[in-house]
Design an enzyme around this catalytic site. Sequence first.
Site, PDB file in Angstrom:
ATOM      1  N   GLY A 140       0.806 178.542  94.499  1.00 24.70           N
ATOM      2  CA  GLY A 140       0.874 178.225  93.306  1.00 24.70           C
ATOM      3  C   GLY A 140       2.167 178.142  92.490  1.00 24.70           C
ATOM      4  O   GLY A 140       2.220 178.863  91.554  1.00 24.70           O
ATOM      5  N   TYR A 158     -14.572 176.213  86.090  1.00 24.46           N
ATOM      6  CA  TYR A 158     -13.296 176.443  86.639  1.00 24.46           C
ATOM      7  C   TYR A 158     -13.979 178.157  85.742  1.00 24.46           C
ATOM      8  O   TYR A 158     -13.132 178.904  86.166  1.00 24.46           O
ATOM      9  CB  TYR A 158     -12.095 176.091  85.604  1.00 24.46           C
ATOM     10  CG  TYR A 158     -10.781 176.275  85.286  1.00 24.46           C
ATOM     11  CD1 TYR A 158      -9.220 177.084  85.875  1.00 24.46           C
ATOM     12  CD2 TYR A 158     -11.334 177.096  84.245  1.00 24.46           C
ATOM     13  CE1 TYR A 158      -8.545 177.698  86.492  1.00 24.46           C
ATOM     14  CE2 TYR A 158      -9.279 177.902  83.752  1.00 24.46           C
ATOM     15  CZ  TYR A 158      -8.270 178.153  84.371  1.00 24.46           C
ATOM     16  OH  TYR A 158      -7.433 179.007  84.433  1.00 24.46           O
ATOM     17  N   ASP A 201       2.575 177.146  97.912  1.00 29.36           N
ATOM     18  CA  ASP A 201       2.046 175.837  97.295  1.00 29.36           C
ATOM     19  C   ASP A 201       2.101 174.417  98.152  1.00 29.36           C
ATOM     20  O   ASP A 201       1.715 174.435  98.780  1.00 29.36           O
ATOM     21  CB  ASP A 201       3.018 175.105  95.931  1.00 29.36           C
ATOM     22  CG  ASP A 201       2.592 174.965  95.289  1.00 29.36           C
ATOM     23  OD1 ASP A 201       2.005 175.819  93.884  1.00 29.36           O
ATOM     24  OD2 ASP A 201       2.305 173.378  95.115  1.00 29.36           O
ATOM     25  N   GLY A 258       3.577 175.837  90.011  1.00 30.72           N
ATOM     26  CA  GLY A 258       2.813 176.098  89.009  1.00 30.72           C
ATOM     27  C   GLY A 258       3.725 176.106  88.016  1.00 30.72           C
ATOM     28  O   GLY A 258       5.062 176.685  88.111  1.00 30.72           O
ATOM     29  N   ASP A 296      -2.066 175.318 101.672  1.00 36.50           N
ATOM     30  CA  ASP A 296      -2.931 175.028 101.515  1.00 36.50           C
ATOM     31  C   ASP A 296      -3.739 176.826 101.603  1.00 36.50           C
ATOM     32  O   ASP A 296      -3.491 176.852 103.243  1.00 36.50           O
ATOM     33  CB  ASP A 296      -4.704 174.082 101.693  1.00 36.50           C
ATOM     34  CG  ASP A 296      -5.939 174.310 101.700  1.00 36.50           C
ATOM     35  OD1 ASP A 296      -6.349 174.703 100.644  1.00 36.50           O
ATOM     36  OD2 ASP A 296      -6.157 173.377 101.445  1.00 36.50           O
ATOM     37  N   ILE A 297      -3.237 177.457 100.379  1.00 43.91           N
ATOM     38  CA  ILE A 297      -4.184 178.965 100.770  1.00 43.91           C
ATOM     39  C   ILE A 297      -5.484 179.211 101.224  1.00 43.91           C
ATOM     40  O   ILE A 297      -5.677 180.336 101.563  1.00 43.91           O
ATOM     41  CB  ILE A 297      -3.976 179.109  98.861  1.00 43.91           C
ATOM     42  CG1 ILE A 297      -5.206 178.375  98.215  1.00 43.91           C
ATOM     43  CG2 ILE A 297      -2.796 180.029  98.920  1.00 43.91           C
ATOM     44  CD1 ILE A 297      -5.481 179.245  97.081  1.00 43.91           C
ATOM     45  N   ILE A 349      -1.649 178.533  77.335  1.00 49.30           N
ATOM     46  CA  ILE A 349      -0.451 178.604  77.211  1.00 49.30           C
ATOM     47  C   ILE A 349       0.837 178.364  77.066  1.00 49.30           C
ATOM     48  O   ILE A 349       0.737 177.341  77.272  1.00 49.30           O
ATOM     49  CB  ILE A 349      -0.071 180.001  79.427  1.00 49.30           C
ATOM     50  CG1 ILE A 349      -1.103 180.796  79.037  1.00 49.30           C
ATOM     51  CG2 ILE A 349       1.903 180.246  78.812  1.00 49.30           C
ATOM     52  CD1 ILE A 349      -0.921 181.437  80.942  1.00 49.30           C
ATOM     53  N   ARG A 402       2.471 171.741  98.267  1.00 47.64           N
ATOM     54  CA  ARG A 402       3.377 170.377  97.805  1.00 47.64           C
ATOM     55  C   ARG A 402       4.430 171.702  97.306  1.00 47.64           C
ATOM     56  O   ARG A 402       4.872 172.742  97.487  1.00 47.64           O
ATOM     57  CB  ARG A 402       3.855 170.043  96.364  1.00 47.64           C
ATOM     58  CG  ARG A 402       2.461 168.971  96.206  1.00 47.64           C
ATOM     59  CD  ARG A 402       2.841 167.703  95.408  1.00 47.64           C
ATOM     60  NE  ARG A 402       2.547 168.715  94.301  1.00 47.64           N
ATOM     61  CZ  ARG A 402       1.325 168.895  93.519  1.00 47.64           C
ATOM     62  NH1 ARG A 402       0.148 168.353  93.855  1.00 47.64           N
ATOM     63  NH2 ARG A 402       0.406 170.006  92.699  1.00 47.64           N
ATOM     64  N   LYS A 407     -13.344 181.550  88.058  1.00 47.41           N
ATOM     65  CA  LYS A 407     -12.511 182.843  86.833  1.00 47.41           C
ATOM     66  C   LYS A 407     -13.551 184.462  87.332  1.00 47.41           C
ATOM     67  O   LYS A 407     -12.416 184.798  87.630  1.00 47.41           O
ATOM     68  CB  LYS A 407     -12.473 182.214  85.953  1.00 47.41           C
ATOM     69  CG  LYS A 407     -11.278 181.409  85.632  1.00 47.41           C
ATOM     70  CD  LYS A 407     -10.407 181.679  86.972  1.00 47.41           C
ATOM     71  CE  LYS A 407      -8.731 181.104  86.637  1.00 47.41           C
ATOM     72  NZ  LYS A 407      -7.310 181.585  87.625  1.00 47.41           N
TER      73      LYS A 407
END
Length: 370
Positions: free
Chosen positions: A32, A185, A66, A35, A85-86, A225, A68, A189
């Site tokens: 990621g 989400y 990432d 990001g 893709d991870i 954040i 992209r 987590k």
Amino acid sequence: MHATPDPGTDLAASTASRSRGASRHGAILVTGAGGEMGHGLLEAFAAERARREEAGESFPAVVAIDLRELPESHRALCDESFAGDICDDALLERMLSSFEVGEIYHLAALLSTRSEFVPETAHAVNVGGTLNLLRLAAAEARTHGSAVRFFFPSSIAAYGVPDLATKRAAGAVSEDQFLQPHTMYGANKVSGENLGFYYANHYRKLAADRMAHPIDFRSIRFPGIISADTVPSGGTSDYGPEMLHAAARGEPYACFVRPDARIPFMTMPEAIGAIRTLMAAPAESLGRTVYNIQSFNPSAEEFLAEVRRFFPEAETTFEPDLARQSIVDSWPEACDDAAARADWGWAPTYDLASAFSEYLVPRIRERYAR
Ligand code: SER
């Protein structure tokens, strides 16, 4: 630092050109990486590398993944970048053919608002991706015989406070309260935190040839954040940064939560600093795998008052979106960060006023003046 491949370069070819003979380079892997947090972390690693190299010391290769292709500004900060893709095992295998991963910062995820529109996809990426990275980390640990240090950014979204009255009565919540999140989400987590704990302590419990602690798993539950350099997308705490950046650009902004909505926040440099400090802490000092931290917790109205001290013309209105508001209402108004303070010396750099006057406003003004 190595040069980064040109856009469009065949990844397999560019990766092969980097492997030095039969041996793999020691590497830090950042998923990621494109990001908001990824950029901050890549910058921190680049600065650390410069310091180390000046002192004649080495620093591991920094490898980014990432979905992209990373922008040139990000690619310049790492040794290798992979677009993909991870959840794609072939991509991870290709990366592992050149790099021996000793540390992972697994930042890739769909954020809370976006995840509610595609919950099953969010689960596949947020949990499936985490599981894939944990499996990779455990396999790497077995190969090189020492634990892989793994950072997982958790979130205040892990909490699910049942209603507003309970939220107000609870005040600052500890790490172990209210862990029944109201979003996919948040559920992802909590899963990531639990999977990390499992891989760190109990992975393959019944296997005769198991390695006891393949992963040194460390996680922070971040508040909202705010960065001066980037605006988030797809999150629910986004109203803070969106309000500030819109005011600085002289654009109107309709805030999607009520004026009295209150959750904790911090600045991006504090978040990056906290990751680095936690990851550098001696394992013996860490009494838990997941830690709360926060810097300040204004209501949306108090946040706007601060914005207006610097941008008095800000055209901000409140137009609460009831669904997004309900997510914010399920997040605590403050987090008890005593464990982080005691175990690894966490302390915020800023309060609300100094975050604006010393970091956000000067940097945002400079950015939009360009
Ligand atoms: N800031 C994130 C979000 O709003 C929470 O981790 O989704």
